[in-house]
Motif scaffolding. Structure first.
Motif, PDB file in Angstrom:
ATOM      1  N   PHE A  11       0.821  -1.210   0.000  1.00 12.53           N
ATOM      2  CA  PHE A  11       0.000   0.000   0.000  1.00 12.53           C
ATOM      3  C   PHE A  11       0.855   1.260   0.000  1.00 12.53           C
ATOM      4  O   PHE A  11       0.477   2.285  -0.577  1.00 12.53           O
ATOM      5  CB  PHE A  11      -0.926  -0.008   1.222  1.00 12.53           C
ATOM      6  CG  PHE A  11      -1.817   1.187   1.305  1.00 12.53           C
ATOM      7  CD1 PHE A  11      -2.892   1.334   0.448  1.00 12.53           C
ATOM      8  CD2 PHE A  11      -1.574   2.169   2.253  1.00 12.53           C
ATOM      9  CE1 PHE A  11      -3.716   2.451   0.524  1.00 12.53           C
ATOM     10  CE2 PHE A  11      -2.401   3.282   2.340  1.00 12.53           C
ATOM     11  CZ  PHE A  11      -3.465   3.420   1.466  1.00 12.53           C
ATOM     12  N   LEU A  12       2.033   1.183   0.625  1.00 15.84           N
ATOM     13  CA  LEU A  12       2.922   2.340   0.692  1.00 15.84           C
ATOM     14  C   LEU A  12       3.393   2.755  -0.695  1.00 15.84           C
ATOM     15  O   LEU A  12       3.554   3.954  -0.981  1.00 15.84           O
ATOM     16  CB  LEU A  12       4.122   2.029   1.589  1.00 15.84           C
ATOM     17  CG  LEU A  12       5.034   3.206   1.963  1.00 15.84           C
ATOM     18  CD1 LEU A  12       4.276   4.218   2.811  1.00 15.84           C
ATOM     19  CD2 LEU A  12       6.271   2.691   2.697  1.00 15.84           C
ATOM     20  N   THR A  13       3.602   1.774  -1.575  1.00 13.80           N
ATOM     21  CA  THR A  13       4.044   2.095  -2.937  1.00 13.80           C
ATOM     22  C   THR A  13       2.961   2.804  -3.742  1.00 13.80           C
ATOM     23  O   THR A  13       3.272   3.439  -4.759  1.00 13.80           O
ATOM     24  CB  THR A  13       4.470   0.823  -3.665  1.00 13.80           C
ATOM     25  OG1 THR A  13       3.359  -0.091  -3.747  1.00 13.80           O
ATOM     26  CG2 THR A  13       5.610   0.136  -2.929  1.00 13.80           C
ATOM     27  N   MET A  14       1.697   2.678  -3.331  1.00 15.36           N
ATOM     28  CA  MET A  14       0.621   3.397  -4.004  1.00 15.36           C
ATOM     29  C   MET A  14       0.605   4.874  -3.618  1.00 15.36           C
ATOM     30  O   MET A  14       0.069   5.711  -4.360  1.00 15.36           O
ATOM     31  CB  MET A  14      -0.733   2.759  -3.674  1.00 15.36           C
ATOM     32  CG  MET A  14      -0.885   1.332  -4.161  1.00 15.36           C
ATOM     33  SD  MET A  14      -2.469   0.596  -3.680  1.00 15.36           S
ATOM     34  CE  MET A  14      -3.629   1.690  -4.501  1.00 15.36           C
ATOM     35  N   LEU A  15       1.178   5.202  -2.466  1.00 17.18           N
ATOM     36  CA  LEU A  15       1.166   6.577  -1.976  1.00 17.18           C
ATOM     37  C   LEU A  15       2.443   7.339  -2.295  1.00 17.18           C
ATOM     38  O   LEU A  15       2.408   8.529  -2.577  1.00 17.18           O
ATOM     39  CB  LEU A  15       0.936   6.596  -0.460  1.00 17.18           C
ATOM     40  CG  LEU A  15      -0.336   5.913   0.052  1.00 17.18           C
ATOM     41  CD1 LEU A  15      -0.385   5.976   1.570  1.00 17.18           C
ATOM     42  CD2 LEU A  15      -1.580   6.548  -0.552  1.00 17.18           C
ATOM     43  N   PHE A  16       3.581   6.636  -2.245  1.00 22.69           N
ATOM     44  CA  PHE A  16       4.863   7.298  -2.439  1.00 22.69           C
ATOM     45  C   PHE A  16       5.659   6.531  -3.494  1.00 22.69           C
ATOM     46  O   PHE A  16       5.595   5.303  -3.585  1.00 22.69           O
ATOM     47  CB  PHE A  16       5.669   7.348  -1.135  1.00 22.69           C
ATOM     48  CG  PHE A  16       4.922   8.011  -0.002  1.00 22.69           C
ATOM     49  CD1 PHE A  16       4.856   9.390   0.093  1.00 22.69           C
ATOM     50  CD2 PHE A  16       4.282   7.243   0.960  1.00 22.69           C
ATOM     51  CE1 PHE A  16       4.168   9.991   1.135  1.00 22.69           C
ATOM     52  CE2 PHE A  16       3.588   7.834   1.998  1.00 22.69           C
ATOM     53  CZ  PHE A  16       3.534   9.214   2.089  1.00 22.69           C
TER      54      PHE A  16
END
Length: 288
Positions: free
Chosen positions: A110-115
């Motif tokens: 999920f972090l890769t979707m934000l940053f």
């Protein structure tokens, strides 16, 4: 009477909306066969007064369009197969209740979707560290795992009864057999939907080739369209060294012909996966 009137109004609105969506495709298709002089003098028309095959003849006379078509087909097929396989198996790991670090993996995904790493970091990773410059892997590798598609599959896997896994485990199946022989067959609708998303992503992509492909012989169709629209010397791009500047280049017609050739395979494939696409998009929307 009111119900018939309501249905009549709905049908008229739907037909009108369908025509509005169809007219741009019709203009592109019919004007790709129009004479270049007609397009230059009268613009794009619903029914051109003069037709010609000069655009397709000129376009198909060179080798670049066939090279670009082959590159696009290979990247789309290989990328879709590898991307769907990797995403489906990874999503199964995230949804499995017995995987110890599934929550950590979900958070990192999920972090890769934000940053993101940004353009500089992304370019250095592909070109300098992985040395994929002027390689077809540079067009495939960055899109192999899409976090959004992975979470779509995770949501579907969690809706399946876990008793299926337990029954297969009792019969002696391991996790690989359970996934490919039990989970995969019942997940075909949502997997087909994700496969269509991947195929469209790879087929329509031009950004990666713009960044990492300098050899024009390895250009896919989408970057070829961009080159034709931005490069005034279209003859040298399509015809190679056999250049005759006395020939009138059908610039507008050739651009439309390229668009028709580009969208052709997707238009032909979509009806065969439409039923899976509709079913996969509605999975989980209705409970009961």
């Amino acid at each position: 009477m009111r119900e018939r009137l309501f249905l009549g109004v709905v049908y008229v609105l739907l037909i009108g909306f369908a025509l509005i969506c169809f007219i741009p495709f019709w203009i592109v298709l019919i004007n790709s066969f129009a004479d270049e002089s007609v397009i230059q003098t009268s613009g794009y028309q619903l029914f051109p007064t003069s037709f010609s095959l000069d655009a397709y003849t000129f376009l198909l006379s060179g080798e670049q369009v066939f090279r670009s078509y082959g590159v696009t087909l290979f990247v789309t097929i290989a990328g879709t197969v590898l991307g769907v396989t990797l995403t489906a198996t990874y999503a199964y790991v995230l949804s499995h209740p017995k995987v110890k670090y599934r929550h950590v993996l979900s958070f990192l995904t999920f972090l890769t979707m934000l940053f993101g790493a940004g353009l500089v970091g992304f370019y250095m990773l592909i070109a300098n560290w992985l040395h994929l410059k002027d390689s077809l892997w540079a067009l495939i590798l960055p899109y192999l795992l899409n976090p959004f598609y992975a979470f779509i599959l995770v949501s579907y896997y969690r809706s399946l009864p876990y008793e299926m896994n337990e029954a297969a485990t009792v019969d002696g199946a391991n996790d690989i057999h359970i996934f490919f022989r039990v989970i995969w067959p019942v997940s075909l609708p949502v997997i087909a939907t994700v496969a269509l998303f991947y195929a469209l992503q790879y087929w329509n992509d031009w950004y990666l080739s713009l960044l990492f492909i300098d050899n024009y012989k390895m250009h896919p169709l989408q970057i070829m369209i961009r080159q034709l629209m931005s490069n005034l010397n279209a003859m040298s791009y399509v015809g190679g060294s056999q250049t005759d500047y006395n020939i009138m280049i059908p610039t507008y017609g050739m651009q439309l012909a390229i668009v028709c050739i580009t969208i052709g395979p997707i238009v032909l494939v979509y009806p065969f996966v439409q039923k899976y696409f509709i079913k996969g998009m509605t999975l989980g929307s209705v409970k009961g």
